[in-house]
Design a protein around this motif. Structure first.
Motif, PDB file in Angstrom:
ATOM      1  N   SER A  31       0.831  -1.216   0.000  1.00 57.45           N
ATOM      2  CA  SER A  31       0.000   0.000   0.000  1.00 57.45           C
ATOM      3  C   SER A  31       0.858   1.254   0.000  1.00 57.45           C
ATOM      4  O   SER A  31       0.362   2.351  -0.232  1.00 57.45           O
ATOM      5  CB  SER A  31      -0.943   0.010   1.203  1.00 57.45           C
ATOM      6  OG  SER A  31      -0.215   0.190   2.403  1.00 57.45           O
ATOM      7  N   VAL A  42     -14.308  -3.150   6.733  1.00 56.97           N
ATOM      8  CA  VAL A  42     -13.862  -2.984   5.352  1.00 56.97           C
ATOM      9  C   VAL A  42     -12.641  -3.851   5.097  1.00 56.97           C
ATOM     10  O   VAL A  42     -11.648  -3.767   5.832  1.00 56.97           O
ATOM     11  CB  VAL A  42     -13.508  -1.504   5.053  1.00 56.97           C
ATOM     12  CG1 VAL A  42     -13.098  -1.340   3.595  1.00 56.97           C
ATOM     13  CG2 VAL A  42     -14.669  -0.588   5.386  1.00 56.97           C
ATOM     14  N   THR A  49      -9.658  -4.386   2.497  1.00 53.32           N
ATOM     15  CA  THR A  49      -9.061  -3.561   1.458  1.00 53.32           C
ATOM     16  C   THR A  49      -7.634  -4.026   1.169  1.00 53.32           C
ATOM     17  O   THR A  49      -7.083  -4.858   1.901  1.00 53.32           O
ATOM     18  CB  THR A  49      -9.108  -2.066   1.866  1.00 53.32           C
ATOM     19  OG1 THR A  49      -8.646  -1.263   0.778  1.00 53.32           O
ATOM     20  CG2 THR A  49      -8.241  -1.797   3.082  1.00 53.32           C
ATOM     21  N   SER A  50      -7.051  -3.475   0.110  1.00 51.90           N
ATOM     22  CA  SER A  50      -5.681  -3.856  -0.252  1.00 51.90           C
ATOM     23  C   SER A  50      -5.036  -2.738  -1.060  1.00 51.90           C
ATOM     24  O   SER A  50      -5.736  -1.871  -1.590  1.00 51.90           O
ATOM     25  CB  SER A  50      -5.686  -5.145  -1.085  1.00 51.90           C
ATOM     26  OG  SER A  50      -6.097  -4.863  -2.409  1.00 51.90           O
ATOM     27  N   ALA A  72      -5.771   1.353  -2.129  1.00 49.34           N
ATOM     28  CA  ALA A  72      -7.114   1.616  -1.602  1.00 49.34           C
ATOM     29  C   ALA A  72      -7.090   1.724  -0.076  1.00 49.34           C
ATOM     30  O   ALA A  72      -7.908   2.442   0.514  1.00 49.34           O
ATOM     31  CB  ALA A  72      -8.076   0.508  -2.040  1.00 49.34           C
ATOM     32  N   TYR A  73      -6.153   1.037   0.556  1.00 50.80           N
ATOM     33  CA  TYR A  73      -6.036   1.087   2.017  1.00 50.80           C
ATOM     34  C   TYR A  73      -5.897   2.527   2.508  1.00 50.80           C
ATOM     35  O   TYR A  73      -6.515   2.924   3.495  1.00 50.80           O
ATOM     36  CB  TYR A  73      -4.836   0.242   2.463  1.00 50.80           C
ATOM     37  CG  TYR A  73      -4.455   0.434   3.911  1.00 50.80           C
ATOM     38  CD1 TYR A  73      -5.256  -0.064   4.934  1.00 50.80           C
ATOM     39  CD2 TYR A  73      -3.274   1.108   4.263  1.00 50.80           C
ATOM     40  CE1 TYR A  73      -4.901   0.114   6.270  1.00 50.80           C
ATOM     41  CE2 TYR A  73      -2.917   1.283   5.590  1.00 50.80           C
ATOM     42  CZ  TYR A  73      -3.731   0.789   6.592  1.00 50.80           C
ATOM     43  OH  TYR A  73      -3.382   0.966   7.901  1.00 50.80           O
ATOM     44  N   VAL A  88      -9.189   4.287   2.332  1.00 40.64           N
ATOM     45  CA  VAL A  88     -10.099   3.744   3.348  1.00 40.64           C
ATOM     46  C   VAL A  88      -9.763   4.335   4.718  1.00 40.64           C
ATOM     47  O   VAL A  88     -10.641   4.778   5.464  1.00 40.64           O
ATOM     48  CB  VAL A  88     -10.011   2.199   3.381  1.00 40.64           C
ATOM     49  CG1 VAL A  88     -10.675   1.630   4.634  1.00 40.64           C
ATOM     50  CG2 VAL A  88     -10.663   1.619   2.132  1.00 40.64           C
ATOM     51  N   LYS A 103      -6.664  -5.117   6.302  1.00 46.28           N
ATOM     52  CA  LYS A 103      -5.810  -4.845   5.138  1.00 46.28           C
ATOM     53  C   LYS A 103      -5.160  -6.141   4.682  1.00 46.28           C
ATOM     54  O   LYS A 103      -4.470  -6.810   5.467  1.00 46.28           O
ATOM     55  CB  LYS A 103      -4.731  -3.815   5.494  1.00 46.28           C
ATOM     56  CG  LYS A 103      -3.734  -3.622   4.343  1.00 46.28           C
ATOM     57  CD  LYS A 103      -2.724  -2.520   4.590  1.00 46.28           C
ATOM     58  CE  LYS A 103      -1.813  -2.825   5.744  1.00 46.28           C
ATOM     59  NZ  LYS A 103      -0.686  -1.882   5.832  1.00 46.28           N
ATOM     60  N   VAL A 133     -15.927  -4.508   0.713  1.00 55.66           N
ATOM     61  CA  VAL A 133     -14.593  -4.669   0.133  1.00 55.66           C
ATOM     62  C   VAL A 133     -14.291  -3.435  -0.716  1.00 55.66           C
ATOM     63  O   VAL A 133     -15.111  -3.029  -1.542  1.00 55.66           O
ATOM     64  CB  VAL A 133     -14.494  -5.938  -0.750  1.00 55.66           C
ATOM     65  CG1 VAL A 133     -13.095  -6.045  -1.364  1.00 55.66           C
ATOM     66  CG2 VAL A 133     -14.807  -7.190   0.075  1.00 55.66           C
ATOM     67  N   VAL A 134     -13.143  -2.806  -0.463  1.00 54.43           N
ATOM     68  CA  VAL A 134     -12.711  -1.660  -1.279  1.00 54.43           C
ATOM     69  C   VAL A 134     -11.357  -2.005  -1.888  1.00 54.43           C
ATOM     70  O   VAL A 134     -10.359  -2.158  -1.179  1.00 54.43           O
ATOM     71  CB  VAL A 134     -12.592  -0.373  -0.440  1.00 54.43           C
ATOM     72  CG1 VAL A 134     -12.146   0.799  -1.326  1.00 54.43           C
ATOM     73  CG2 VAL A 134     -13.914  -0.042   0.245  1.00 54.43           C
ATOM     74  N   GLU A 135     -11.330  -2.202  -3.202  1.00 56.27           N
ATOM     75  CA  GLU A 135     -10.089  -2.572  -3.884  1.00 56.27           C
ATOM     76  C   GLU A 135     -10.019  -1.837  -5.211  1.00 56.27           C
ATOM     77  O   GLU A 135     -11.051  -1.476  -5.774  1.00 56.27           O
ATOM     78  CB  GLU A 135     -10.010  -4.093  -4.100  1.00 56.27           C
ATOM     79  CG  GLU A 135     -11.173  -4.658  -4.891  1.00 56.27           C
ATOM     80  CD  GLU A 135     -11.264  -6.183  -4.818  1.00 56.27           C
ATOM     81  OE1 GLU A 135     -10.210  -6.840  -4.945  1.00 56.27           O
ATOM     82  OE2 GLU A 135     -12.380  -6.712  -4.637  1.00 56.27           O
ATOM     83  N   VAL A 163     -13.809   7.069  -2.725  1.00 56.00           N
ATOM     84  CA  VAL A 163     -13.985   6.255  -1.521  1.00 56.00           C
ATOM     85  C   VAL A 163     -14.836   7.032  -0.505  1.00 56.00           C
ATOM     86  O   VAL A 163     -15.637   6.447   0.228  1.00 56.00           O
ATOM     87  CB  VAL A 163     -12.613   5.843  -0.936  1.00 56.00           C
ATOM     88  CG1 VAL A 163     -12.790   5.075   0.361  1.00 56.00           C
ATOM     89  CG2 VAL A 163     -11.841   4.999  -1.951  1.00 56.00           C
TER      90      VAL A 163
END
Lengths: 601, 195
Positions: free
Chosen positions: A137, A240, A242-243, A246-247, A250, A261, A285-287, A321
């Motif tokens: 990240s 959430v 995430t990866s 995007a982390y 977030v 993460k 999920v936020v990627e 986001v």
């Protein structure tokens, strides 16, 4: 200039290079491609401990890395996302045999297509290849993960991918290299001949097929307990996953929510995710790009909440986001910037253009004039497609120009057809296409724009440069000789700045019913910095009749000058012009000539 | 509220924006800030619009994302007037400040006649930015020093007046990033810009 000796301000690309150095990587290879290029450029700046090269293409880069791994060395191959496609063939089988020395592939995706022909998510291919995946990240993680990737590769036998995206590759932040930073002197492992392991004939590969699956189980066990997968338990309502980059977005919005993460995201640590999901009411999920993690979690039967805000195309940013956060929390969409912003007038766009003095300009001007159908390729010269030159009909991928031009010919397209390709792209994958034309009795006219350097990515040496990545002398590949050896009988070498010669040769060859190659030679104006001290040209307003022909070559140095009726005479910006003479050659009225004054520099 | 300072540099490929942002990021890091610098390479180098962003804070855990949200830029440095206008929306309402080089780089879309150019960019800038901009003849000053290439350091000098960093740190960062043969003239450009 920083207060600790082993603190360095590094981009993600540079951090990957430092991680490889610390891990004692022995062999590193790459074909340049934005946003991955700086990885090998950084490795080349170390003290020669790592044997590194610009390979001619990504497939070859991976094959060299594979050979090094088999022979016991730690190896790294770097490329951009579309390069991974080229390299997939050897990857798909090496994933069966397994490594000897640790092998790492650093792949950089380009969300929003800042400098690419498509927007693809390499994580799909990592899953397909049954390899392990790290998603840093920031630069610190890029360093730590690359270092660990070699270890993980040797523990599991798998290829380990480190996947960057534009914003992790080209964002710089502080990296603590550790007190013991230096080249990791890891001995090259012993090579033992092992036909059953390394020779992928069907009888052996059937056994390997099961080995690959066993490695996946080893990797999954590692990802479940990896230090790169971190949980921050906070609010119980929203969790959430995430990866990657995007982390960061977030963390800026979901300040009071729980966050998991995933730094080690293939194979997915499903037990860890299931446990996290059980501690929150709603899981999101936020990627960046494809829903790879989301689909993997959903396929395991873990409930993931849907949302209306679209996140799967183009790069993420804090505002997108933030919109998701607002949707989840039921907030009114905050758009402080948009609300009261005064109206900005309609502005002209500023697309990238061929540089003032670029050696490609004359060729495209002629192709435009000759009304040829142009099958283009990947490089700076793809800019020949934009107005006013507008001299390109298609661009698909590295090396496609020649094959696609031949296909047009086979389809019976009754037009003058030319393939245009740069020197580096020709070496990368144009040569095979040309051989195919010769072999199958085609008549394609190929123009190789030879500036002896890989231009678009920032001037990397290639087989035509006479220099290697580390600056050593190398044999200089001669494109004309290569084409003759492939069986092309009509090969011409021309000066890319000589418009008259270009028109004659291109005009003739487009009509000839057999394959021909025109090598248009002119060094890259940006690479050789001719613009320092070069003599600019000027327009004589008394001679200029405002015919506008010089505007049509698309030079950024030529702008509208005095009005003449409804038309404008041209004016040359002396600070931008490098005196390439192209405009003076297209002017029929002799209105453009050298200023004859050396710029005082 | 965690305090983050956001600086956005915009202009045209080839103007030295990346070098300038590199220097600012080093200055902030050397001054003990937590810093992220994000930039776009590649296609945009060939005369297209370029943007680089630097975010810094005293709080080591304040800056996560590399990208400045819309309307959150504290200082916008525009290397060209059209790009200043294009990126007005980046500026923080009420408190954001812009430094703009009084230079016009006409896009080829306009010089080729394909699109309409902006007639009076200064008037548009005045209307949009009000009193929140400083117009600087950076390129004109640079030309007097021998090359338009030094305009970036004139702008960096002007920027340094708005940043909470010591001038010695700026000079040190410049020495790290600029080739020895060009350092003196660049330092001179910087000092003129700083005023």
């Amino acid at each position: 200039m920083f207060n600790k000796p082993n603190l360095k301000f590094l981009s993600g690309d540079e951090a990957v290079a430092y991680g490889a150095y610390r891990a004692g990587c022995h062999v590193a290879t790459a074909y340049p491609g934005t946003p991955s290029t700086e990885i090998l450029e950084t490795i080349a700046k170390f003290n020669g401990e790592i044997n590194c090269e610009w390979s001619v293409n990504e497939k070859v880069a991976v094959e060299v890395a594979i050979g090094a791994s088999i022979a016991g060395a730690r190896s790294l191959a770097a490329m951009k996302h579309v390069g991974v496609n080229v390299a997939m063939d050897p990857i798909m089988t090496f994933t069966y045999t397994g490594v000897n020395g640790g092998m790492v592939v650093a792949a950089a995706d380009d969300p929003s297509l800042h400098s690419s022909q498509n927007e693809q998510d390499t994580r799909n291919l990592v899953k397909f290849a049954k390899a392990a995946l790290f998603e840093p990240s920031d630069s610190q993680e890029a360093y730590d993960m690359t270092r660990e990737a070699f270890e993980l590769s040797e523990r599991t036998g798998a290829i380990v991918f480190v996947r960057l995206t534009t914003r992790t590759a080209h964002t710089s932040s502080m990296v603590d290299l550790g007190d013991d930073f230096g080249y990791g002197n890891v001995p090259v492992k012993e090579y033992v001949k092992n036909v059953r392991k390394y020779v992928a004939v069907p009888a052996n590969a059937r056994v390997m097929r099961y080995d690959a699956e066993k490695r996946l189980a080893l990797m999954k066990a590692e990802s479940e307990k990896s230090k790169f997968n971190t949980v921050r338990l906070d609010g119980k309502e929203v969790g959430v996953v995430t990866s990657g980059v995007a982390y960061g977005y977030v963390m800026e919005h979901f300040e009071k929510d729980s966050v998991l993460k995933l730094g080690f995201s293939n194979p997915l640590p499903l037990d860890l995710i299931r446990d996290f999901a059980s501690k929150v009411e709603k899981l999101y999920v936020v990627e960046e790009l494809d829903p790879v993690i989301r689909d993997g979690i959903a396929a395991a039967g873990i409930k993931v909440e849907p949302h209306d805000v679209e996140l799967s195309m183009m790069e993420l940013n804090p505002d997108r986001v933030g919109a998701l956060y607002a949707e989840i929390k039921g907030l009114k969409k905050e758009s402080a910037a948009a609300e009261e912003a005064p109206e900005i007038p309609a502005l002209p766009t500023r697309p990238p253009v061929l540089c003032a003095g670029c050696s490609h300009r004359g060729v495209f001007h002629m192709l435009s004039k000759l009304k040829a159908v142009v099958s283009g390729d990947i490089g700076c010269y793809t800019l020949g497609s934009v107005p006013p030159l507008s001299a390109m009909d298609t661009t698909i991928c590295m090396g496609a120009s020649i094959g696609a031009a031949f296909g047009m010919e086979k389809a019976g397209l009754d037009r003058k057809i030319a393939a245009v390709i740069g020197d580096s792209t020709f070496f990368h994958s144009g040569m095979t296409g040309l051989l195919n034309v010769v072999y199958n009795n085609g008549a394609v006219t190929v123009i190789v724009l030879d500036n002896r350097i890989t231009g678009m990515t920032g001037h990397q040496n290639n087989p035509g440069s006479g220099k290697t990545l580390s600056g050593e002398d190398a044999p200089q590949a001669n494109i004309a000789e290569i084409c003759r050896a492939l069986g092309v009988r009509r090969v011409f070498e021309v000066d890319a700045y000589d418009l008259k010669q270009l028109e004659e040769v291109i005009g003739t060859e487009l009509e000839v019913p057999e394959p021909s190659v025109i090598v248009a030679y002119g060094t890259c104006v940006l690479a050789v910095r001719r613009n320092i001290g070069a003599t600019p040209y000027k327009v004589d307003p008394d001679k200029c009749v405002a015919c506008g022909v010089c505007f049509r070559i698309g030079c950024p140095a030529i702008v509208k000058g005095d009005p003449k009726g409804r038309l404008f005479k041209s004016y040359i910006e002396p600070t931008t012009c490098v005196g390439c003479t192209t405009c003076s050659q297209v002017c029929k009225f002799g209105a453009i000539s050298s200023t004859g004054e050396e710029e005082n520099n | 509220m965690k305090t983050i300072v956001n600086v956005t540099l915009v202009g045209v490929g080839g103007q030295g924006i990346l070098l300038t942002s590199d220097i600012l990021a080093r200055v902030a890091a050397a001054s003990g800030k937590s810093v992220r610098k994000s930039e776009l390479h590649g296609m945009s180098q060939r005369g297209g619009s370029v943007m680089s962003q630097i975010r810094f804070s005293d709080d080591p855990l304040a800056v996560f994302g590399p990208v400045v949200p819309a309307g959150q830029t504290d200082v916008l440095v525009a290397f060209e007037k059209l790009e200043a206008i294009r990126n007005y929306g980046m500026l923080k309402k009420d408190t954001g400040m812009a430094i703009i080089d009084d230079r016009d780089l006409v896009p080829t879309t306009v010089s080729s006649g394909a699109q309409e150019g902006l007639q009076d960019s200064i008037a548009v800038i005045e209307k949009l930015f009000g009193d929140r901009f400083k117009l600087l003849g950076a390129t004109a000053i640079a030309l007097e020093l021998g090359s338009p290439r030094f305009a970036n350091m004139v702008l960096a000098g002007a920027l340094s007046k708005m940043m909470p960093f010591e001038i010695e740190v700026w000079h040190a960062a410049m020495r790290e990033c600029i080739k020895p043969g060009f350092i003196d003239v660049n330092l001179k450009a910087f000092d003129i810009g700083r005023g």
